[in-house]
Design a protein around this motif. Structure first.
Motif, mmCIF file in Angstrom:
data_model
loop_
_atom_site.group_PDB
_atom_site.id
_atom_site.type_symbol
_atom_site.label_atom_id
_atom_site.label_comp_id
_atom_site.label_asym_id
_atom_site.label_seq_id
_atom_site.Cartn_x
_atom_site.Cartn_y
_atom_site.Cartn_z
ATOM 1 N N VAL A 122 0.843 -1.196 0.000
ATOM 2 C CA VAL A 122 0.000 0.000 0.000
ATOM 3 C C VAL A 122 0.878 1.245 0.000
ATOM 4 N N SER A 123 0.260 2.384 -0.295
ATOM 5 C CA SER A 123 0.972 3.652 -0.216
ATOM 6 C C SER A 123 1.326 3.942 1.232
ATOM 7 N N ASP A 124 2.343 4.765 1.440
ATOM 8 C CA ASP A 124 2.759 5.117 2.794
ATOM 9 C C ASP A 124 1.609 5.697 3.605
ATOM 10 N N ALA A 125 0.754 6.474 2.945
ATOM 11 C CA ALA A 125 -0.350 7.141 3.638
ATOM 12 C C ALA A 125 -1.370 6.159 4.215
ATOM 13 N N LEU A 126 -1.512 4.993 3.592
ATOM 14 C CA LEU A 126 -2.519 4.015 4.006
ATOM 15 C C LEU A 126 -1.959 2.960 4.968
ATOM 16 N N ALA A 127 -0.654 2.876 5.093
ATOM 17 C CA ALA A 127 -0.017 1.771 5.828
ATOM 18 C C ALA A 127 -0.470 1.671 7.280
ATOM 19 N N ASP A 128 -0.460 2.771 8.016
ATOM 20 C CA ASP A 128 -0.844 2.714 9.435
ATOM 21 C C ASP A 128 -2.287 2.271 9.609
#
Length: 112
Positions: free
Chosen positions: A65-71
């Motif tokens: 996933v994109s970094d923005a969605l990872a958490d």
């Protein structure tokens, strides 16, 4: 981009898949695996004989996933796969250097 690897209990797979789809995850790879952690296997009785089960069945999810969605993905997996019993699993997050969609040649976030 991040590669999220999660080992969860097999009966939680469909519930986790639905929760991840709801937050926008568009794909994942799923593998049936066996392993052990803190629980170190267990013993079972089959036809009167006791035997050790050293490896416990799990399902391994691999999601990029994109970094923005990872958490949000990690949080969703953790909350959905949790049973409050030993053996709920583990989640690992790794950096991804490059992703390429084979069909179109799109790279990185466009390939996801």
């Amino acid at each position: 981009m991040k590669l999220i690897i999660a080992a969860i209990k097999p009966f939680k797979l469909e519930e986790v898949r639905e929760a991840l789809t709801a937050i926008g995850v568009r794909g994942m790879m799923v593998t049936e695996v066996k392993g052990f952690g803190s629980q170190s296997g267990h013993t079972e009785i089959y036809r009167g004989a006791e035997y050790a089960v050293n490896f416990v069945p799990k399902v391994k999810l691999e999601i990029v996933v994109s970094d923005a969605l990872a958490d949000q993905v990690v949080d969703t997996i953790q909350k959905t796969a949790k049973t409050d019993k030993i053996g709920d699993g583990k989640i690992f997050v790794l950096d991804v250097a490059q992703a390429v969609r084979v069909r179109t040649g799109e790279i990185n976030d466009d390939a996801l």
